[in-house]
Enzyme design. Structure first.
Site, mmCIF file in Angstrom:
data_model
loop_
_atom_site.group_PDB
_atom_site.id
_atom_site.type_symbol
_atom_site.label_atom_id
_atom_site.label_comp_id
_atom_site.label_asym_id
_atom_site.label_seq_id
_atom_site.Cartn_x
_atom_site.Cartn_y
_atom_site.Cartn_z
ATOM 1 C CE LYS A 105 3.005 0.182 5.020
ATOM 2 N NZ LYS A 105 2.548 0.093 3.617
ATOM 3 N NE ARG B 209 3.059 -8.250 10.167
ATOM 4 C CZ ARG B 209 3.007 -7.159 9.370
ATOM 5 N NH1 ARG B 209 3.922 -6.224 9.457
ATOM 6 N NH2 ARG B 209 2.028 -6.996 8.530
ATOM 7 C CD GLU C 49 -2.772 1.224 2.438
ATOM 8 O OE1 GLU C 49 -2.767 0.303 3.273
ATOM 9 O OE2 GLU C 49 -3.455 2.258 2.558
#
Ligand code: ATP
Ligand code: MG
Length: 561
Positions: free
Chosen positions: A272, A262, A37
């Site tokens: 983020k 992850r 994204e």
């Protein structure tokens, strides 16, 4: 904290792909994608996902796409798109022209939504966001149906088209999938598919004022691109039934989603949202601050793409969350730079030495090996003269027991040059040592004595007349705890910031060969670590970043086990 195995075995995803190829599930095709994204810069965790997706495509002779999941206009920016494209390229991967945007599919997704409405599988809800939350229920209690759940197809079509036409304010209506308000999986309790957002999109401008939710866009984007193995992180495991439901109700091609854990790293925040906050609040100088775990930060710090790829390969993929020791990442950049970085001499904290028996005005060019690890790297010449700088730490007036370097009356070797003895210590009025007077032995040129007398210390040095001045930035971890996400009561993660993560040395002296440095060139400053030229360098001032020290803590961790 767990430490990964030292070899990377064929991972469980490769095994799934091999099985699919054997059963001919996708006709032998392997097609993956990396779907960021564009709401921030890529970090080392993304690098793991990129290496995985592009690596699998390479390994199985397949393809990998780069796709921007750009469904939320309020958080996304062209700056992020550009940086992501640049970073994936820098890592060394090529999408061979298959660069896509979820926003390319806005019309198609809208048509998909119309189909779901027509088939009675979606409805327009007019509850507020807060009411929708309240109706949703909990893990132990089923949700409650919205009073608007029974709207007719005609009414739903009418309202949805008017949502698209811009007749409503944000939050007035949403489009929801009609699944099951009692589903055990909360994602299946009539999730929102579309909402009204009156914001300009970085690609579609003002063409749309309704935007699909990520969950309504992601699976169908994979389907439209005919992705075979849709690899994502574990938090999407609970979303898989929803993606499968959409694909089934729409009757379109079905990719296989596979989840993996992850990457988490010690001393590092990876969210983020948190990285953006560090930038916005000025805790770092920008997304590319060399202390950031972003690819642009790591690159500026002197990390190579090879080191990051080797690291990603080594840690492999797993099904359960773990935290990788950041020392392992440092280990890989050391390995790479050890092979490729030219050695030079740099004095961080200079102390002047006058070699009293060396002729004034004389300069000798001393031969120096560029890289003992690389026979092709050749030699260079380093100028030597009567006045040199040595490291202040390499001299002790009253040496402690284990100090083997320079001290009054003691002889040491100057790397690539001569043996010197310290004869006199010059001090200022405060008693601080400001200069040493030494004498050299001309028979020891090149750093060897014909009589093989024993020398314990070898020092690096830089000729005063030839030295180049530089600013050097030494970095420590950005956070002072291995688990910076865990903040104390009433504090946020910024309370864990390390106030000493950056130390600037203003008076570093470098041998003149670094005049040839270009941006990104890495050196080993002998005995100090690996350094690279920074973008802040100007015609007046050289600036170097320390990438890592020479001390390999990973090797220590390994031997302790
Ligand atoms: P956000 O925190 O905004 O959800 P994200 O870190 O998940 O962001 P995306 O842009 O959605 O960022 O991520 C793109 C891809 O990178 C996704 O497939 C995601 O699963 C993967 N990814 C993100 N962070 C990690 C990580 N730490 N380790 C491995 N893969 C990751
Ligand atoms: Mg995400």
């Amino acid at each position: 904290m767990t430490t990964p195995e030292i070899t990377s075995a064929a991972n469980f995803i490769e095994k799934i792909i091999e099985e699919d190829n054997q059963s001919n599930k996708f006709g032998g095709r392997v097609h993956t994608r990396f779907p960021p994204e564009p709401n921030g810069y890529l970090h080392i965790g993304h690098a793991k996902s990129i290496c995985l997706n592009f690596g699998l495509a390479e390994k199985f002779g397949g393809m990998a796409n780069l796709r921007f999941d750009d469904t939320n206009p309020s958080k996304e920016e062209v700056e992020y798109v550009d940086s992501i494209i640049n970073d994936v390229h820098w890592l060394g991967f090529d999408w061979e022209g298959r660069l896509f945007y979820a926003s390319d599919y806005f019309q198609q997704l809208y048509d998909f939504a119309l189909k779901l409405i027509k088939d009675g599988n979606a409805y327009v809800d007019s509850l507020t966001a807060e009411q929708i939350r309240q109706h949703r229920g909990t893990l132990t209690e089923p949700g409650k149906a919205s009073p608007y759940r029974g709207r007719s197809v005609e009414e739903n079509l009418n309202l949805f088209e008017r949502m698209k036409a811009g007749e409503f304010k944000e939050g007035e209506h949403v489009l929801r999938a009609k699944i099951d308000m009692a589903a055990g999986n909360l994602n299946m309790r009539d999730p929102v598919m579309y909402r009204v957002i009156h914001a300009e999109h970085h690609r579609t401008g003002n063409q749309w004022c309704i935007y699909p939710m990520y969950d309504f866009a992601h699976g169908q984007s994979d389907s439209l691109e005919r992705i075979t193995h849709s690899i994502c992180t574990l938090e999407f495991e609970d979303h898989r039934p929803l993606y499968d439901w959409f694909v089934e109700k729409l009757g379109i091609y079905a990719p296989q989603q596979i989840e993996f854990a992850r990457l988490n790293l010690t001393y590092t925040v990876m969210s983020k949202r948190k990285l953006l906050l560090l930038v916005r609040e000025g805790h770092v100088t920008g997304w590319d601050d060399p202390r950031m775990p972003t690819l642009s930060g790591l690159r500026r710090r002197g990390y190579t793409a090879q080191a990051i790829r080797d690291f990603a390969d080594r840690i492999g993929v797993a099904k359960n969350e773990s935290v990788i020791d950041i020392a392992l990442l440092e280990y890989f950049i050391r390995q790479d730079l050890n092979r490729h970085a030219q050695r030079v001499m740099a004095v961080m904290n200079p102390l002047k030495v006058v070699i009293t028996n060396y002729p004034e005005g004389m300069v000798e060019e001393m031969d120096a090996v560029n890289n003992p690890e690389d026979p092709t790297a050749g030699m260079r010449q380093v100028p030597f003269s009567r006045e040199i700088y040595i490291e202040r730490d390499d001299f002790m007036e009253e040496p402690s027991k284990k100090f083997f370097r320079l001290a009054p009356g003691r002889e040491v070797r100057l790397m690539h040059a001569y043996y010197i003895i310290c004869n006199e210590v010059i001090k200022d009025e405060h008693g601080e040592v400001i200069e040493l007077h030494c004498s050299y032995d001309p028979a020891t040129r090149g750093g060897d004595s014909p009589d093989k007398r024993k020398i314990q210390g070898t020092l690096h040095w830089v000729s005063v007349a030839h030295a180049m001045a530089a600013e050097v930035r030494l970095y420590d971890q950005l956070f002072n705890t291995p688990t910076p996400d865990e903040a104390a009561e009433g504090q946020d993660f910024t309370a864990n910031l390390n106030p000493n993560s950056l130390q600037i040395l203003n008076n570093v002296k470098l041998e003149p060969s670094v005049a040839h440095a270009s941006l990104g060139t890495s050196y080993q400053f002998l005995r100090q670590g690996y350094f690279c030229l920074d973008a802040d360098t100007t015609a007046e001032k050289l600036v170097f970043n320390r990438t890592v020290t020479l001390r390999d803590t990973w090797a220590k961790i390994q031997t302790k086990q």
